[in-house]
Enzyme design. Structure first.
Site, PDB file in Angstrom:
ATOM      1  N   ASP A   4      27.036  11.543 -11.588  1.00 37.10           N
ATOM      2  CA  ASP A   4      26.095  12.169 -12.519  1.00 37.10           C
ATOM      3  C   ASP A   4      24.799  12.327 -11.738  1.00 37.10           C
ATOM      4  O   ASP A   4      24.083  11.357 -11.505  1.00 37.10           O
ATOM      5  CB  ASP A   4      25.910  11.270 -13.747  1.00 37.10           C
ATOM      6  CG  ASP A   4      24.960  11.871 -14.782  1.00 37.10           C
ATOM      7  OD1 ASP A   4      24.225  12.826 -14.448  1.00 37.10           O
ATOM      8  OD2 ASP A   4      24.938  11.360 -15.921  1.00 37.10           O
ATOM      9  N   HIS A  15      28.110   7.448 -26.459  1.00 34.50           N
ATOM     10  CA  HIS A  15      26.846   8.174 -26.344  1.00 34.50           C
ATOM     11  C   HIS A  15      26.958   9.527 -27.036  1.00 34.50           C
ATOM     12  O   HIS A  15      28.025   9.929 -27.483  1.00 34.50           O
ATOM     13  CB  HIS A  15      26.409   8.310 -24.874  1.00 34.50           C
ATOM     14  CG  HIS A  15      27.388   9.020 -23.981  1.00 34.50           C
ATOM     15  ND1 HIS A  15      27.526  10.391 -23.974  1.00 34.50           N
ATOM     16  CD2 HIS A  15      28.272   8.556 -23.061  1.00 34.50           C
ATOM     17  CE1 HIS A  15      28.437  10.729 -23.079  1.00 34.50           C
ATOM     18  NE2 HIS A  15      28.918   9.630 -22.522  1.00 34.50           N
ATOM     19  N   HIS A  57      21.625  16.477 -24.843  1.00 36.35           N
ATOM     20  CA  HIS A  57      20.185  16.286 -25.033  1.00 36.35           C
ATOM     21  C   HIS A  57      19.486  17.525 -24.513  1.00 36.35           C
ATOM     22  O   HIS A  57      20.061  18.286 -23.726  1.00 36.35           O
ATOM     23  CB  HIS A  57      19.706  15.029 -24.283  1.00 36.35           C
ATOM     24  CG  HIS A  57      20.113  14.980 -22.831  1.00 36.35           C
ATOM     25  ND1 HIS A  57      19.430  15.643 -21.848  1.00 36.35           N
ATOM     26  CD2 HIS A  57      21.167  14.372 -22.220  1.00 36.35           C
ATOM     27  CE1 HIS A  57      20.031  15.426 -20.678  1.00 36.35           C
ATOM     28  NE2 HIS A  57      21.090  14.674 -20.870  1.00 36.35           N
ATOM     29  N   GLU A  71      29.776  16.946 -17.523  1.00 34.54           N
ATOM     30  CA  GLU A  71      28.478  17.348 -18.064  1.00 34.54           C
ATOM     31  C   GLU A  71      28.030  18.674 -17.464  1.00 34.54           C
ATOM     32  O   GLU A  71      27.977  18.828 -16.244  1.00 34.54           O
ATOM     33  CB  GLU A  71      27.432  16.269 -17.743  1.00 34.54           C
ATOM     34  CG  GLU A  71      26.011  16.667 -18.133  1.00 34.54           C
ATOM     35  CD  GLU A  71      25.006  15.539 -17.967  1.00 34.54           C
ATOM     36  OE1 GLU A  71      25.196  14.683 -17.082  1.00 34.54           O
ATOM     37  OE2 GLU A  71      24.020  15.527 -18.736  1.00 34.54           O
ATOM     38  N   TYR A 106      35.441   6.171 -21.798  1.00 36.42           N
ATOM     39  CA  TYR A 106      35.247   5.010 -20.918  1.00 36.42           C
ATOM     40  C   TYR A 106      36.157   3.898 -21.420  1.00 36.42           C
ATOM     41  O   TYR A 106      35.997   3.444 -22.553  1.00 36.42           O
ATOM     42  CB  TYR A 106      33.781   4.561 -20.947  1.00 36.42           C
ATOM     43  CG  TYR A 106      32.833   5.740 -20.779  1.00 36.42           C
ATOM     44  CD1 TYR A 106      32.474   6.206 -19.509  1.00 36.42           C
ATOM     45  CD2 TYR A 106      32.353   6.436 -21.892  1.00 36.42           C
ATOM     46  CE1 TYR A 106      31.649   7.310 -19.363  1.00 36.42           C
ATOM     47  CE2 TYR A 106      31.535   7.549 -21.754  1.00 36.42           C
ATOM     48  CZ  TYR A 106      31.188   7.980 -20.485  1.00 36.42           C
ATOM     49  OH  TYR A 106      30.381   9.085 -20.355  1.00 36.42           O
ATOM     50  N   ASP A 126       0.814  -1.226   0.000  1.00 35.34           N
ATOM     51  CA  ASP A 126       0.000   0.000   0.000  1.00 35.34           C
ATOM     52  C   ASP A 126       0.848   1.277   0.000  1.00 35.34           C
ATOM     53  O   ASP A 126       0.387   2.334   0.400  1.00 35.34           O
ATOM     54  CB  ASP A 126      -0.982  -0.009   1.173  1.00 35.34           C
ATOM     55  CG  ASP A 126      -0.267  -0.074   2.511  1.00 35.34           C
ATOM     56  OD1 ASP A 126       0.972  -0.245   2.510  1.00 35.34           O
ATOM     57  OD2 ASP A 126      -0.933   0.037   3.549  1.00 35.34           O
ATOM     58  N   HIS A 138      15.662  14.211 -19.943  1.00 32.45           N
ATOM     59  CA  HIS A 138      15.810  14.103 -21.403  1.00 32.45           C
ATOM     60  C   HIS A 138      14.550  14.758 -21.950  1.00 32.45           C
ATOM     61  O   HIS A 138      13.541  14.102 -22.168  1.00 32.45           O
ATOM     62  CB  HIS A 138      15.951  12.644 -21.833  1.00 32.45           C
ATOM     63  CG  HIS A 138      17.196  12.003 -21.283  1.00 32.45           C
ATOM     64  ND1 HIS A 138      17.373  10.659 -21.156  1.00 32.45           N
ATOM     65  CD2 HIS A 138      18.347  12.558 -20.810  1.00 32.45           C
ATOM     66  CE1 HIS A 138      18.571  10.406 -20.623  1.00 32.45           C
ATOM     67  NE2 HIS A 138      19.172  11.549 -20.408  1.00 32.45           N
ATOM     68  N   ARG A 176      33.360  11.477 -17.406  1.00 30.24           N
ATOM     69  CA  ARG A 176      32.392  12.302 -18.139  1.00 30.24           C
ATOM     70  C   ARG A 176      32.343  13.646 -17.454  1.00 30.24           C
ATOM     71  O   ARG A 176      32.479  13.726 -16.228  1.00 30.24           O
ATOM     72  CB  ARG A 176      31.006  11.651 -18.155  1.00 30.24           C
ATOM     73  CG  ARG A 176      29.940  12.490 -18.869  1.00 30.24           C
ATOM     74  CD  ARG A 176      28.646  11.723 -19.219  1.00 30.24           C
ATOM     75  NE  ARG A 176      27.894  11.250 -18.090  1.00 30.24           N
ATOM     76  CZ  ARG A 176      27.893  10.006 -17.646  1.00 30.24           C
ATOM     77  NH1 ARG A 176      28.603   9.072 -18.258  1.00 30.24           N
ATOM     78  NH2 ARG A 176      27.187   9.644 -16.589  1.00 30.24           N
ATOM     79  N   ASP A 190      21.225  18.553 -14.539  1.00 25.34           N
ATOM     80  CA  ASP A 190      21.880  17.302 -14.938  1.00 25.34           C
ATOM     81  C   ASP A 190      23.376  17.569 -15.038  1.00 25.34           C
ATOM     82  O   ASP A 190      23.840  18.111 -16.037  1.00 25.34           O
ATOM     83  CB  ASP A 190      21.278  16.855 -16.283  1.00 25.34           C
ATOM     84  CG  ASP A 190      21.818  15.518 -16.758  1.00 25.34           C
ATOM     85  OD1 ASP A 190      22.553  14.858 -16.005  1.00 25.34           O
ATOM     86  OD2 ASP A 190      21.498  15.142 -17.907  1.00 25.34           O
ATOM     87  N   HIS A 245      24.857   3.589 -16.962  1.00 26.19           N
ATOM     88  CA  HIS A 245      23.704   3.842 -16.090  1.00 26.19           C
ATOM     89  C   HIS A 245      23.850   3.181 -14.720  1.00 26.19           C
ATOM     90  O   HIS A 245      22.880   2.735 -14.119  1.00 26.19           O
ATOM     91  CB  HIS A 245      22.398   3.392 -16.774  1.00 26.19           C
ATOM     92  CG  HIS A 245      21.993   4.316 -17.882  1.00 26.19           C
ATOM     93  ND1 HIS A 245      21.065   3.994 -18.832  1.00 26.19           N
ATOM     94  CD2 HIS A 245      22.407   5.560 -18.183  1.00 26.19           C
ATOM     95  CE1 HIS A 245      20.925   5.005 -19.683  1.00 26.19           C
ATOM     96  NE2 HIS A 245      21.729   5.965 -19.305  1.00 26.19           N
ATOM     97  N   GLU A 248      27.995  16.978 -22.653  1.00 26.99           N
ATOM     98  CA  GLU A 248      28.492  15.926 -21.780  1.00 26.99           C
ATOM     99  C   GLU A 248      29.335  14.854 -22.474  1.00 26.99           C
ATOM    100  O   GLU A 248      28.950  13.692 -22.533  1.00 26.99           O
ATOM    101  CB  GLU A 248      27.325  15.255 -21.042  1.00 26.99           C
ATOM    102  CG  GLU A 248      26.153  14.816 -21.924  1.00 26.99           C
ATOM    103  CD  GLU A 248      25.102  14.036 -21.121  1.00 26.99           C
ATOM    104  OE1 GLU A 248      25.484  13.105 -20.414  1.00 26.99           O
ATOM    105  OE2 GLU A 248      23.907  14.383 -21.216  1.00 26.99           O
TER     106      GLU A 248
HETATM  107  N1  GLY Z   1      21.906  11.534 -16.315  1.00 26.07           N
HETATM  108  C1  GLY Z   1      21.407  11.222 -17.578  1.00 26.07           C
HETATM  109  C2  GLY Z   1      22.132  11.924 -18.620  1.00 26.07           C
HETATM  110  O1  GLY Z   1      23.174  12.485 -18.376  1.00 26.07           O
HETATM  111  O2  GLY Z   1      21.687  12.030 -19.712  1.00 26.07           O
HETATM  112 MN    MN Z   2      22.599  14.296 -19.436  1.00 28.29          MN
HETATM  113 MN    MN Z   3      23.701  13.290 -16.524  1.00 29.55          MN
END
Ligand code: GLY
Ligand code: MN
Ligand code: MN
Length: 460
Positions: A260, A354, A358, A431, A412, A36, A365, A429, A271, A243, A408
């Site tokens: 991140d 990647h 975005h 970003e 890797y 619940d 996103h 990374r 982000d 991820h 970003e």
């Molecule tokens: N944290 C998701 C991205 O950087 O797109």
């Molecule tokens: Mn991002």
């Molecule tokens: Mn991110």
């Protein structure tokens, strides 16, 4: 933001529905977590963008003539004792600027009447489970009355495109909220970096969740409602899992940590990614790759400006990264050729898989077409060098002032034959969040530095 901005947005939307158009927009559904207990409720972004209303079980209906109707939870003193105050339909028109409001319990009576005499019904396609069935039900109920003179809409259209285009350009109020969200998140990153160095200096065992706790504390301390997405706190080799989620792996001296994480503030996401040495001092190989990613980010930032294409920052960062991979020996020139070959054949892909950014907004996103609407018909074909698939090229979106996107790039390095060992398991990374301006962009997340020397300084 005041009610008037939502009235304005509904008016802008109404104009695009056509004189005999009707838009139906539900908020999000409550989601059961277990037994619940529900997940914390988060309003649907489209619905919130048009109402500023955060209660569950609500619907907005906008007509092409400019009027709007809200369906919301009725007042219920007993339920309110348990779940909190409800606005209720009587107070909604004054509070939200809608023209009429009714209990959501009566929505099946009202919707067929609202649909009568309209020719196009708009709703967000493929966003809410069961929405199509609800709309079908209302259309059916209306169709049962055609013998008595009712007129059924003959077209259904996707509302997303219309609202996506509106949401893509952030107004001054949205930009101010996003600046504040990014500022809070920047402070959280600094706090996590400092805790890592301090605990290791004190000889304490550090685990990823210790750093995650710092992020959460700083987000809530400044009024953020929740993280904008699942925070990634990745120590050592975990940084190569794109991820990865904050968990309990040990944070070791001598390794890097990739965080991140960004807070959501009043419906808007931030982000940010930073990668830092757990103990506050980069090793030689870490620093080499870090400086490379930073240089690639600078190249991408330089291409983030009104008039450039959405893909320009990505291409700029790929160029720098690919050259760096050749210079460091991550890629073997004798096998992959020169820079142009590496880019053409996407040989950099095992280390950079990647995109460089975005859209960012209410959703991390965020919505918005990545293709230029005014050039949709211009297509060409090319073969993907990695998969052999035929891809259709369409011109990428032209950036305009008020769009917000992330920048970003990363690198890797998973252990593999032929890859210099000193770089194994390094994942980096960087970003930042950028508001496009007429002449360039405003980086709203630089409350936490990116320069390696500056990061070392703040961790001392
Ligand atoms: N944290 C998701 C991205 O950087 O797109
Ligand atoms: Mn991002
Ligand atoms: Mn991110």
């Amino acid at each position: 933001m005041t009610t008037s901005i939502y009235i304005q947005r509904r008016a802008t939307l109404a104009k695009q529905l056509g004189k005999n158009g009707i838009a139906i927009i539900p908020t999000a559904q409550e989601q059961q977590r277990n037994r619940d207990s529900d997940f914390l409720f988060r309003a649907d972004s489209y619905f919130y963008y048009l109402t500023g209303f955060t209660e569950p079980r609500a619907w907005l209906v906008v007509l092409g003539d400019g009027t709007s109707t809200l369906f919301c939870q009725p007042k219920d003193l007993e339920r309110e004792v348990w779940d909190g105050i409800r606005l209720g339909p009587d107070a909604a028109p004054a509070e939200l600027g809608v023209d009429a409001a009714f209990s959501v319990a009566d929505i099946d009576t009202h919707l067929p009447k609202l649909l009568d005499n309209q020719s196009v019904v708009w709703y967000p396609f493929a966003t809410h489970k069961g929405l199509e069935t609800r709309v079908d039900g209302w259309l059916n109920a209306l169709r049962a009355r055609v013998r008595f003179g009712a007129m059924c809409p003959e077209q259904q259209r996707d509302l997303c495109g219309l609202v996506d285009e509106m949401r893509l350009i952030k107004d001054a109020g949205e930009q101010a909220t996003m600046r504040r969200a990014a500022q809070i998140s920047a402070g959280a990153h600094i706090r996590a970096m400092q805790l890592s160095a301090r605990m290791l200096r004190q000889g304490k065992a550090v685990q990823e969740f210790h750093l995650d706790a710092e992020l959460l504390h700083e987000f809530r301390l400044h009024g953020s409602q929740y993280p904008a997405y699942g925070s990634i706190v990745a120590a050592g080799a975990n940084a190569c899992v794109l991820h990865y989620r904050a968990d309990k792996a040990p944070v070791r001296s001598g390794e890097l940590v990739l965080i991140d994480a960004g807070c959501e503030l009043d419906g808007y996401a931030s982000d940010i990614t930073r990668t830092f040495p757990a103990n506050g001092k980069f090793t030689g190989p870490q620093r080499e790759l870090y400086d490379l990613v930073q240089a690639s980010q600078e190249a991408a930032v330089a291409m983030t400006r009104a008039g450039a294409r959405f893909t320009d920052p990505h291409e700029a960062s790929v160029k720098v990264l690919a050259q760096g991979m050749l210079d460091t020996g991550l890629l073997d020139k004798n096998k992959v050729g020169g820079l142009d070959d590496v880019i053409e054949n996407r040989s950099y892909f095992p280390f950079y898989m990647h995109r460089t950014g975005h859209w960012l907004g209410m959703d991390v996103h965020d919505c918005g077409a990545y293709l230029e609407p005014s050039e949709m018909g211009q297509t060409s074909q090319r073969i993907d060098p990695l998969t052999g698939e035929t891809l259709i090229n369409r011109p990428a979106r032209i950036l305009r002032a008020g769009m917000v996107l992330t920048v970003e790039p990363g690198i890797y390095v998973r252990p593999a034959a032929g890859v210099p060992e000193k770089y194994h398991n390094i994942g980096i990374r960087i970003e930042d969040d950028a508001i496009v301006t007429a002449t360039g962009c405003e980086l709203i997340s630089r409350g936490v530095p990116v320069d390696a020397d500056e990061i070392e300084a703040l961790m001392r």
